[in-house]
Design a protein around this motif. Structure first.
Motif, PDB file in Angstrom:
ATOM      1  N   LEU A  76      97.903 -10.288 -83.499  1.00 49.19           N
ATOM      2  CA  LEU A  76      99.328 -10.553 -83.605  1.00 49.19           C
ATOM      3  C   LEU A  76      99.739 -10.607 -85.071  1.00 49.19           C
ATOM      4  CD1 LEU A  76      97.902 -12.628 -81.316  1.00 49.19           C
ATOM      5  CD2 LEU A  76     100.304 -13.116 -80.866  1.00 49.19           C
ATOM      6  N   THR A 106      93.307 -13.639 -81.174  1.00 46.20           N
ATOM      7  CA  THR A 106      92.909 -14.586 -80.134  1.00 46.20           C
ATOM      8  C   THR A 106      91.480 -14.282 -79.702  1.00 46.20           C
ATOM      9  OG1 THR A 106      93.715 -13.190 -78.330  1.00 46.20           O
ATOM     10  CG2 THR A 106      95.260 -14.745 -79.271  1.00 46.20           C
ATOM     11  N   GLN A 153      92.185 -20.292 -75.853  1.00 48.21           N
ATOM     12  CA  GLN A 153      93.628 -20.500 -75.959  1.00 48.21           C
ATOM     13  C   GLN A 153      93.982 -20.885 -77.385  1.00 48.21           C
ATOM     14  OE1 GLN A 153      96.234 -20.603 -73.771  1.00 48.21           O
ATOM     15  NE2 GLN A 153      95.194 -20.085 -71.864  1.00 48.21           N
ATOM     16  N   LYS A 154      93.707 -20.014 -78.338  1.00 52.37           N
ATOM     17  CA  LYS A 154      94.034 -20.363 -79.708  1.00 52.37           C
ATOM     18  C   LYS A 154      94.202 -19.112 -80.551  1.00 52.37           C
ATOM     19  CE  LYS A 154      89.332 -20.958 -81.555  1.00 52.37           C
ATOM     20  NZ  LYS A 154      88.391 -21.958 -82.110  1.00 52.37           N
ATOM     21  N   LEU A 155      94.738 -19.294 -81.744  1.00 51.79           N
ATOM     22  CA  LEU A 155      94.907 -18.215 -82.705  1.00 51.79           C
ATOM     23  C   LEU A 155      94.067 -18.507 -83.932  1.00 51.79           C
ATOM     24  CD1 LEU A 155      98.788 -17.706 -82.644  1.00 51.79           C
ATOM     25  CD2 LEU A 155      97.070 -16.179 -81.696  1.00 51.79           C
ATOM     26  N   PHE A 195      94.030 -17.393 -87.803  1.00 57.19           N
ATOM     27  CA  PHE A 195      94.970 -16.792 -88.735  1.00 57.19           C
ATOM     28  C   PHE A 195      94.287 -16.273 -89.999  1.00 57.19           C
ATOM     29  CE2 PHE A 195      99.309 -17.514 -87.364  1.00 57.19           C
ATOM     30  CZ  PHE A 195      99.187 -18.485 -86.391  1.00 57.19           C
ATOM     31  N   TYR A 247      99.847 -27.173 -79.511  1.00 54.07           N
ATOM     32  CA  TYR A 247      98.845 -27.047 -80.571  1.00 54.07           C
ATOM     33  C   TYR A 247      99.285 -27.791 -81.819  1.00 54.07           C
ATOM     34  CZ  TYR A 247      97.796 -22.739 -77.887  1.00 54.07           C
ATOM     35  OH  TYR A 247      97.505 -21.830 -76.897  1.00 54.07           O
ATOM     36  N   TYR A 264      98.358 -27.407 -85.956  1.00 54.10           N
ATOM     37  CA  TYR A 264      97.689 -26.678 -87.021  1.00 54.10           C
ATOM     38  C   TYR A 264      97.906 -27.405 -88.341  1.00 54.10           C
ATOM     39  CZ  TYR A 264      97.414 -22.477 -84.057  1.00 54.10           C
ATOM     40  OH  TYR A 264      97.135 -21.571 -83.058  1.00 54.10           O
ATOM     41  N   GLN A 306     102.363 -17.693 -79.312  1.00 45.48           N
ATOM     42  CA  GLN A 306     102.672 -19.085 -79.566  1.00 45.48           C
ATOM     43  C   GLN A 306     104.002 -19.190 -80.305  1.00 45.48           C
ATOM     44  OE1 GLN A 306      99.396 -21.206 -81.413  1.00 45.48           O
ATOM     45  NE2 GLN A 306      97.909 -20.327 -79.997  1.00 45.48           N
TER      46      GLN A 306
END
Lengths: 112, 111
Positions: A34, A93, A98-100, A102, B33, B35, B100
């Motif tokens: 993404l 991902t 269930q996370k990104l 970066f 979430y 961060y 997200q």
């Protein structure tokens, strides 16, 4: 170990030309990639994504290319506009998670 | 407009003094979430809730805790902030897909 890397902290492009932002990754077990865009004092906003089974996705002026053999993706913006000036984050991902994850971001400046 | 709201936008706390950051959402998303983003670095996931199920990242310090009393709200508690905890804290939500939605962030300063 950083799994998603954006090696260019900044990029300057003339209005109307093409902007190309690059991202490399080290983990083959990512499902989706993404791009997020972030203006100062705002949270990141989703821009465009690509599935790991595709090699190109296009949405208006924005196109994302995925080169799985090189573990590289890029975001093309054409034509670039002053409102595109922002920080761009590449994210991925992990499979089944269930996370990104970066990258560090690239600050894009569009010059008139 | 459906959105993710973070309060306060700027928070100053003293070294060692507990602080709580707040996030609320009107998207009715089941995943929330937190961060941490330090200057010029990638946002780093601390933990997330899938409904009421808490998922901590392996490298998140014990100093960081979270609560989710209901679908709409999620809190980040820092029990004893150190100077190294000064950062932007971003809350995000998702409906379980890869996309997200982020709030504007809370910038934490530790003096």
């Amino acid at each position: 170990d950083q799994q998603v890397k954006q090696n260019s902290p900044s990029l300057s492009v003339q209005e109307g030309r093409i902007s190309i932002l690059n991202c490399d990754y080290t983990n083959s077990m990512f499902d989706y990639f993404l791009w997020y865009k972030k203006y100062p004092a705002e949270g990141p906003t989703f821009l465009i994504s690509i599935s790991s089974i595709k090699d190109k996705n296009e949405d208006g002026r924005f196109t994302v290319f995925l080169n799985k053999s090189a573990k590289h993706l890029s975001l093309h913006i054409v034509p670039s506009q002053p409102g595109d000036s922002a920080v761009y984050f590449c994210a991925a991902t992990p499979q089944g998670a269930q996370k990104l994850v970066f990258g560090q971001g690239t600050r894009l400046t569009i010059n008139p | 407009d459906a959105m993710v709201i973070q309060n306060p936008r700027y928070q100053v706390t003293q070294f060692g003094k507990p602080v709580t950051l707040s996030c609320s959402q009107t998207l009715n998303h089941n995943v929330m979430y937190w961060y941490q983003q330090k200057s010029s670095q990638a946002p780093k996931l601390l933990f997330h809730y899938y409904d009421k199920d808490f998922n901590n990242e392996a490298d998140t310090p014990d100093n960081f805790q979270s609560r989710r009393p209901n679908t709409s709200f999620c809190f980040l508690d820092i029990r004893s902030p150190g100077l190294g905890d000064a950062a932007m804290y971003l809350c995000a939500t998702s409906s379980g897909t890869y996309e997200q939605y982020f709030g504007p962030g809370t910038r934490l300063t530790v003096t």
